[in-house]
Structures are given as structure tokens and as C-alpha cells.
Design a protein around this motif. Structure first.
Motif, mmCIF file in Angstrom:
data_model
loop_
_atom_site.group_PDB
_atom_site.id
_atom_site.type_symbol
_atom_site.label_atom_id
_atom_site.label_comp_id
_atom_site.label_asym_id
_atom_site.label_seq_id
_atom_site.Cartn_x
_atom_site.Cartn_y
_atom_site.Cartn_z
ATOM 1 N N ARG A 1 -49.944 -71.138 26.351
ATOM 2 C CA ARG A 1 -49.901 -72.218 25.347
ATOM 3 C C ARG A 1 -48.468 -72.510 24.934
ATOM 4 O O ARG A 1 -48.088 -73.660 24.759
ATOM 5 C CB ARG A 1 -50.734 -71.852 24.116
ATOM 6 C CG ARG A 1 -52.210 -71.956 24.352
ATOM 7 C CD ARG A 1 -53.024 -71.818 23.070
ATOM 8 N NE ARG A 1 -54.399 -71.678 23.455
ATOM 9 C CZ ARG A 1 -55.017 -70.516 23.633
ATOM 10 N NH1 ARG A 1 -54.382 -69.383 23.381
ATOM 11 N NH2 ARG A 1 -56.254 -70.481 24.052
ATOM 12 N N VAL B 1 -46.908 -74.531 27.729
ATOM 13 C CA VAL B 1 -47.313 -75.943 27.754
ATOM 14 C C VAL B 1 -46.380 -76.755 26.848
ATOM 15 O O VAL B 1 -46.035 -77.890 27.148
ATOM 16 C CB VAL B 1 -48.786 -76.109 27.317
ATOM 17 C CG1 VAL B 1 -49.145 -77.586 27.153
ATOM 18 C CG2 VAL B 1 -49.741 -75.477 28.328
ATOM 19 N N ALA B 2 -45.940 -76.137 25.735
ATOM 20 C CA ALA B 2 -45.095 -76.854 24.776
ATOM 21 C C ALA B 2 -43.604 -76.767 25.096
ATOM 22 O O ALA B 2 -42.819 -77.580 24.645
ATOM 23 C CB ALA B 2 -45.356 -76.321 23.366
ATOM 24 N N MET C 1 -48.164 -78.584 35.465
ATOM 25 C CA MET C 1 -48.208 -78.673 36.929
ATOM 26 C C MET C 1 -46.841 -78.957 37.569
ATOM 27 O O MET C 1 -46.485 -78.314 38.558
ATOM 28 C CB MET C 1 -49.256 -79.695 37.373
ATOM 29 C CG MET C 1 -50.690 -79.282 37.113
ATOM 30 S SD MET C 1 -51.156 -77.711 37.878
ATOM 31 C CE MET C 1 -51.007 -78.140 39.605
ATOM 32 N N PRO C 2 -46.067 -79.897 37.009
ATOM 33 C CA PRO C 2 -44.747 -80.124 37.636
ATOM 34 C C PRO C 2 -43.868 -78.865 37.597
ATOM 35 O O PRO C 2 -43.133 -78.595 38.550
ATOM 36 C CB PRO C 2 -44.149 -81.257 36.784
ATOM 37 C CG PRO C 2 -45.354 -81.963 36.226
ATOM 38 C CD PRO C 2 -46.345 -80.875 35.940
ATOM 39 N N ALA D 1 -54.523 -75.694 35.848
ATOM 40 C CA ALA D 1 -53.671 -75.651 34.666
ATOM 41 C C ALA D 1 -53.570 -77.037 34.077
ATOM 42 O O ALA D 1 -53.746 -78.036 34.786
ATOM 43 C CB ALA D 1 -52.282 -75.138 35.054
ATOM 44 N N PRO D 2 -53.284 -77.126 32.772
ATOM 45 C CA PRO D 2 -53.072 -78.439 32.179
ATOM 46 C C PRO D 2 -51.968 -79.187 32.936
ATOM 47 O O PRO D 2 -50.989 -78.577 33.382
ATOM 48 C CB PRO D 2 -52.625 -78.114 30.749
ATOM 49 C CG PRO D 2 -53.219 -76.766 30.465
ATOM 50 C CD PRO D 2 -53.192 -76.045 31.775
ATOM 51 N N GLU D 3 -52.141 -80.495 33.082
ATOM 52 C CA GLU D 3 -51.190 -81.317 33.832
ATOM 53 C C GLU D 3 -49.751 -81.115 33.361
ATOM 54 O O GLU D 3 -48.817 -81.120 34.172
ATOM 55 C CB GLU D 3 -51.582 -82.798 33.721
ATOM 56 C CG GLU D 3 -50.590 -83.787 34.305
ATOM 57 C CD GLU D 3 -50.338 -83.616 35.810
ATOM 58 O OE1 GLU D 3 -51.202 -83.049 36.516
ATOM 59 O OE2 GLU D 3 -49.255 -84.055 36.267
ATOM 60 N N THR D 4 -49.576 -80.908 32.051
ATOM 61 C CA THR D 4 -48.222 -80.736 31.508
ATOM 62 C C THR D 4 -47.456 -79.650 32.259
ATOM 63 O O THR D 4 -46.248 -79.745 32.445
ATOM 64 C CB THR D 4 -48.315 -80.391 30.003
ATOM 65 O OG1 THR D 4 -49.115 -81.385 29.366
ATOM 66 C CG2 THR D 4 -46.938 -80.351 29.352
ATOM 67 N N VAL E 1 -42.122 -76.075 28.304
ATOM 68 C CA VAL E 1 -41.928 -75.936 29.745
ATOM 69 C C VAL E 1 -40.574 -76.442 30.258
ATOM 70 O O VAL E 1 -40.048 -75.911 31.230
ATOM 71 C CB VAL E 1 -43.111 -76.600 30.484
ATOM 72 C CG1 VAL E 1 -43.199 -78.084 30.139
ATOM 73 C CG2 VAL E 1 -43.070 -76.383 31.952
ATOM 74 N N GLU E 2 -39.995 -77.426 29.572
ATOM 75 C CA GLU E 2 -38.762 -78.000 30.121
ATOM 76 C C GLU E 2 -37.571 -77.038 30.044
ATOM 77 O O GLU E 2 -36.670 -77.091 30.867
ATOM 78 C CB GLU E 2 -38.439 -79.324 29.418
ATOM 79 C CG GLU E 2 -39.452 -80.393 29.814
ATOM 80 C CD GLU E 2 -39.370 -81.634 28.951
ATOM 81 O OE1 GLU E 2 -39.242 -82.731 29.505
ATOM 82 O OE2 GLU E 2 -39.436 -81.505 27.715
#
Lengths: 394, 272
Positions: A178, A181-182, A25-26, A20-23, A184-185
Motif C-alpha cells: 500500500r 502504491v502511493a 504495474m509500470p 497488482a493495482p495498475e499504479t 512508487v515514483e
């Protein structure tokens, strides 16, 4: 041998992982930690069990389909996931992930949906728990599942049409990823099947294995009841199948059969049989069997059933295939529709087209299954498919 | 070719560092609008002041990309732009411009070819480095080994969401450079300067002097100057691809990219 959990890289044997994109992963690591913590917490289980019994309607019954049994020359039992609230097994997962979302303190949920059942189940869990809900759905699926789109909107969810690709489940998963990714927080992605990057395949299996655990208690060989000799379930992403198979996987007395979509026929190339006719690759963040061309480009799947119209499959199924713990077969659109009609008229149950695939395999194999105790995981009800079936005869 | 990709990449970053600035690395999907014309567009961007390039290998399911680059990828795939075709485009860009070229792809096409074989192909095309959008450090080991073997550079990603443990494992994996994601989200144009680049750079710098290349959401000369102040390189993707998709003719696309890249090139030079 079945694995109680994947290894530290999220793999079941060769399959799974997190590509997955690093964004993201956390968030995946945070989710894994939150899940491990919740799953070891009796308080979380108490909350979940309470909702499963009072809101979802579990345990779902096992029904002895006597007229079908007589017709097919075998002993057929139906695990009635179609009787769970919202009409399919999907709610087992969404209520659990909804509780987990609250626990992580995230106010917003996104989901993808193919047939619309997961979207409805997610919208329902979000309404129940007071979470904002956005569902991505391919425009082709919006067309063939109009009723479920309206149900999601009634439940307060926003349904966003996905126009990329073929406008089906694969594209909806990608669009949800997608978004994630934008966002996630503040957002949790309630993925609808045992697919996606680790920890999703493992976590969703844990939330769905209640199906097989109940079945073990319901058909335990006592008080005149049999034990299953064959358990059959449809496989798209594979969450209902994983849910019913996992507690039995490795049991030498039970044959497990997953039924994929052969669509217009395997040789037509228009099918959804990732396990039977695909090859290993990475799709939606996991290493698994998938449909791809010689260049590693994801191919479009095809099935009359939106829930099976998917070019990937849960990585643990790929592991089960290679370990020969489960046999994976496929049936065509036409066979599934025929089985759909037969169950309607013989038992008074309108099955989902997904579940109809599993029944169609039983019908086809009736001779070799003669006299056996066969359990069909009736993963969902077919109300959502009525319009589509009606249109075929217009 | 006597110089390895790794060396060319190291020289690029050393060169711009000596000039006290960041490298401008425009992105364009290979084969947009055609393989031949995309080579011409890269040549035009080199003449306008680009320091190197990121050549996009089209992929059917690009999870890190927004609608513009997705659309470019779909168009390229319809035109038959396979990995081999994309690498031929990259090779011609190297030959025509003598600038270092990176290729950007996703995991699955690499796996299909075979990780080692992919990196060999990349090396023999004269490409300097590889960016794989869905490859986190956790899964990167075989790719790092293959890149080293082929003497090609490889990027690892750091995002604003990356915590310290992950950041440490990224720098300890010795990537050729860090692709630092300037915005939380997929590729696409943004209206404001990134609020993340300064903090990201200082977090990375505290651990390592690995080159830092910013990408995602850098759309205008102002954005580029802002990011360039804290990095060794700046990737501008969607703003370039959009101009090519919107152009009515090849000449119009060339003119639009020449103008855009010359403004960006000025911006990265006046950033510090």
C-alpha cells in the motif's frame, strides 16, 4: 523441469504472474528491465560479488555436524547461512536489491519483515548504500522480535507497526504494498522473499541461488567430501529454500525437502502449510498455493516462527510442488522447539526457529534417512528467538 | 430483465453526456453496517441524486484500499458478508433504485467462484459492471471474455503512472469504461483537487472515446466538480464509507449520506 526464467507473463507453469493495482504495474515493468539489464552487466556482478565477499562474508561455510550425525545415524552437514552478516540469508537479497535501487536512481526503500531478519538485512543494506529505509512490521511480530526492532532502529530505519489483520507477516507485506502504491515514483520495495508479483519471485531467486551454487562447489564429492543426497530447508515465503534448491532442482541424485510450519497441528487449522494444505489462489500479486477459505478470503497463518507465519508461498515453489521437483513436508511448533534445543546442546549452534523446522523434520525422519548425506540449510541464527523461547519457560 | 448490464451502463454514460455532465457514482461496502441497512443507505443516496453506484464486495486483503475502506471490509466480513450476500445487496439496490450498479472486488474471490460463474452471478443479480482492483490489463483477458459472455460491463484501470504502451493496450482491450486513478496511492480522502485528471483524460481521449470514470482521492464536492469536468463519471468512496462508520445510528448515517450526496450531485452538474 526447472525453468531458468518465468515466461513473459511472469509465470512458472501455472503460477506467478502480476496481479497488482495498475499504479504499480509500470514500476514492476521498470524493475524487470532494470534487473535484466543489471544481471547481464559484469560491472553489477563485480560490485555485488565484492560486497558479498567483503561485507556479507560469503561464501558461508559448510559445517559437518558430527555429534548430531552420530546421534541421528546419518551424515549431517549444515550450510551456515546463519554466519552471513546480520545472521541470515536475507542479506544476499537486500544487498543486491539495494544496488539495484541505486542503479534505478530511487532514494527511498521500503520493506516488510516477519521475524525481523529481512528488516534488519534491508536496514543494513540501506545504511551501507545511503538509502532511506522504512520497514513495515506486524505488531504481534514487533512484540515477539523486540531485539530485531531495536537493531533496525540502530541502523537508521524507521519501523512502522502494522495493526491490521493479525499483525503478522501477511499484513506487513500488504502495508508495504500500500505504501508502494502511493510512493512508487521515488521508492523501491525490497521484498524479502520469492513472493509477490513478477519479477520479484524470479529476481529474488536469482539473488539467493548463490546458496546452492556455493554448496555445489563445497560438497562436490572431491577430496574425501560427499555430495548431498538430501537437502532440507524451511519454507515460509521460501527464499532460503529456493536459494539452496534451485541449483539442484531436477538432479535425480538429490532429494529436495521443503519444511513448512504445521503450527499447532494441521488438523487445528492453525498452521502455515500453504503448499501442503492450501490451494491455488492469488495472494500479494501472484498465483500460488495459499491458505484461503471457501470464499477466497485469505486465512491467517499460524507458526511459532514469525518467518513461517505466512499464508502464501513463492510461486516457483508451487511449480516445484506440482512438477514434483521438491517434496514439501511440515512440522509442528513443538517439534521445532525440541529441535532448536537439541542443536544448541549438541553442536553449540543456536538456530533460528525457522531453520529448526527443517532440522525437526530430519530428526523425525532419521530412520528413513539412515546413513544418508543430508544437508540442512541453516538459514539463520536464533539470537532473535531467545527471548521468545525464554518466555515459554517462565 | 430485458436490458443487459452492458446496455444499462452505456445508457448511463450516454445520458449524462447528453446533459453535458459526469455521472456521480458513490461507493459503499456491501453490508455496512448490515446488509439491510446498506441497501437503505444506497436508496437514500439515489434519492439524493446519485446516478449509479459502486457496491464494494468486502475482501480480507484489499491492496488498493486505504484504512477506512479496509476497516469497513473487515467489519463486513465479520458480519458474514460473502460474495453472495454482497451480490444480494447489489440486486436489491438495482431493484429499489433502478440505477446501474457496479460491483468492486479483488481477483481471488472471483477465482474461487470461477471467473465465468462469477460473471454469470453478477449478471443474474442485475449488476451492470465489474471493477477488479488488482487486475491489470496484462491478466485481464479471461475476465474480459467472461464479461462479454455474460453481457456485463468491465472496467480496466489507467493510473497517472501508466505509460503509453500500457494505455494503448487498455483501450485496445475494449473495456466498458476506464477507471482512471486520480491519485497515486490507495483509496482515501485527500485535501486538494487531483492534479492528474485533466492530463489523464486528454491522454485517454487522444486514443479513444471510451467512458472515463475517475476514482481515488475524490472526497469533497469541489474535488468531484474538478474531476467531473474531464470525465464521464466520478466515484466517491472513502468520504461516503467514513460517514457510515462514524454515524452513531442508522438514521444519522442516512442523513449524513443524503446531505453529502446531494452536495456532490450539485457539484457534478455545475462542473462545466
Amino acid at each position: 523441469m526447472r525453468l531458468s526464467r518465468p515466461d513473459e507473463t511472469g509465470r512458472f507453469g501455472d503460477f506467478g504472474g502480476a496481479f497488482a493495482p495498475e499504479t504499480l504495474m509500470p514500476a514492476l515493468r521498470e524493475l524487470e528491465a532494470a534487473f535484466v539489464d543489471a544481471w547481464a552487466d559484469t560491472g553489477f556482478h563485480a560490485d555485488l560479488d565484492h560486497l558479498l565477499s567483503t561485507f556479507v562474508g560469503r561464501p558461508t561455510p559448510v559445517y559437518h555436524a558430527e555429534r548430531m550425525s552420530e546421534r541421528l545415524g546419518l551424515d549431517l552437514w549444515l550450510k551456515r547461512e546463519d554466519l552471513a552478516h546480520t545472521g541470515a540469508h536475507k542479506i544476499n537479497n537486500t544487498v543486491a536489491q539495494g544496488l539495484l535501487t541505486k542503479r534505478m536512481g530511487k532514494p527511498r526503500v521500503i520493506a516488510e519483515t516477519g521475524a525481523g531478519q529481512h528488516g534488519v538485512a534491508t536496514a543494513t543494506a540501506c545504511a551501507l548504500l545511503g538509502l532511506e529505509c522504512v520497514v513495515y512490521m506486524g505488531e504481534k511480530d514487533i512484540e515477539r522480535q523486540a531485539l530485531n526492532v531495536y537493531r533496525m532502529r540502530l541502523l537508521g530505519a524507521e519501523v512502522i507497526p502494522v495493526t491490521s489483520g493479525a499483525g503478522t507477516l501477511k499484513d506487513a507485506v500488504s502495508a508495504a504494498l500500500r505504501d508502494w502504491v502511493a510512493s512508487v515514483e521515488q521508492t523501491h520495495y525490497i521484498i524479502g522473499s520469492v513472493v509477490g508479483p513478477h519479477p520479484f519471485p524470479w529476481m529474488v531467486r536469482e539473488f539467493q541461488k548463490i546458496i546452492g551454487e556455493e554448496l555445489k562447489q563445497q560438497l562436490d564429492g572431491s577430496s574425501g567430501l560427499p555430495t548431498p543426497e538430501v537437502i532440507v530447508a524451511p519454507v515460509g515465503g521460501g527464499s532460503n529454500a529456493m536459494g539452496v534448491f534451485y541449483p539442484y532442482a531436477g538432479d535425480p541424485d538429490v532429494d529436495l525437502v521443503g519444511v513448512e510450519a504445521a503450527g499447532l497441528g494441521i488438523s487445528s487449522g492453525k498452521h502455515g502449510a500453504s503448499l501442503g494444505h492450501g490451494s491455488p489462489g492469488v495472494i500479494h500479486g501472484a498465483m500460488t498455493y495459499m491458505l484461503q477459505d471457501d470464499f477466497g478470503q485469505v486465512l491467517e497463518a499460524h507458526s511459532i516462527s514469525a518467518g513461517l507465519d505466512y499464508p502464501g508461498v513463492g510461486p516457483e515453489h508451487s511449480y516445484f510442488k506440482d512438477e514434483q521437483l521438491v517434496r514439501y513436508e511440515s512440522v509442528t511448533d513443538d517439534e521445532a522447539v525440541e529441535a532448536f534445543h537439541l542443536l544448541c546442546r549438541t553442536e553449540g549452534i543456536i538456530p533460528a526457529l525457522e531453520s529448526s523446522h527443517a532440522l525437526a523434520w530430519i530428526i523425525r525422519e532419521a530412520a528413513s534417512l539412515h546413513g544418508k548425506t543430508v544437508v540442512l540449510n541453516l538459514s539463520g541464527r536464533g539470537d532473535k528467538d531467545v527471548q521468545q523461547i525464554a518466555a515459554m519457560y517462565d | 430483465m430485458t436490458e443487459s448490464g452492458q446496455q444499462r451502463l452505456a445508457e448511463l454514460f450516454a445520458g449524462v453526456k447528453a446533459e453535458g455532465r459526469a455521472a456521480l457514482l458513490p461507493y459503499l461496502t456491501a453490508g455496512i453496517p448490515t446488509p439491510e441497512q446498506s441497501v437503505e443507505l444506497f436508496v437514500a443516496m439515489a434519492e439524493a441524486g446519485a446516478d449509479g453506484f459502486e457496491v464494494g464486495i468486502p475482501y480480507a486483503d484489499p491492496l488498493m484500499d486505504g484504512p477506512v475502506i479496509m476497516r469497513a471490509g473487515e467489519q463486513a466480513l465479520r458480519n458474514g458478508v460473502t460474495v453472495d450476500v454482497a451480490l444480494r445487496v447489489a440486486q436489491q439496490v438495482v431493484e429499489r433504485t433502478a440505477k446501474p450498479v457496479l460491483v468492486m472486488t479483488y481477483v481471488n474471490p472471483v477465482l474461487r467462484i470461477g471467473i465465468d460463474r462469477f460473471f454469470e452471478k453478477v449478471a443474474s443479480a442485475g449488476v451492470s459492471g465489474v471493477i477488479i482492483a488488482d487486475l491489470p490489463v496484462d491478466e485481464a483477458l479471461p475476465y474480459l471474455v467472461a464479461a462479454k459472455q455474460a453481457q456485463v460491463g468491465i472496467a480496466l484501470f489507467v493510473a497517472p503512472t501508466t505509460d503509453r504502451t500500457r494505455l494503448v493496450s487498455v483501450v485496445e482491450s475494449n473495456p466498458s469504461f476506464v477507471y482512471a486513478v486520480a491519485e497515486i496511492g490507495v483509496t482515501g480522502e485527500r485535501s486538494a483537487n487531483s492534479a492528474n485528471t485533466r492530463a489523464l483524460a486528454s491522454r485517454i481521449r487522444a486514443l479513444s472515446d471510451v467512458p472515463i470514470v475517475f476514482g481515488v482521492g475524490i472526497s469533497t464536492p469541489e474535488h468531484a466538480a474538478h474531476a467531473a469536468a474531464d470525465g464521464d463519471g466520478v466515484i466517491v468512496g472513502t468520504a461516503i464509507v467514513r460517514r457510515v462508520l462514524e454515524a452513531q445510528s442508522h438514521e444519522e448515517a442516512k442523513a449524513a449520506l443524503t446531505l453529502a450526496v446531494s452536495e456532490l450531485a450539485v457539484a457534478v452538474r455545475r462542473s462545466r
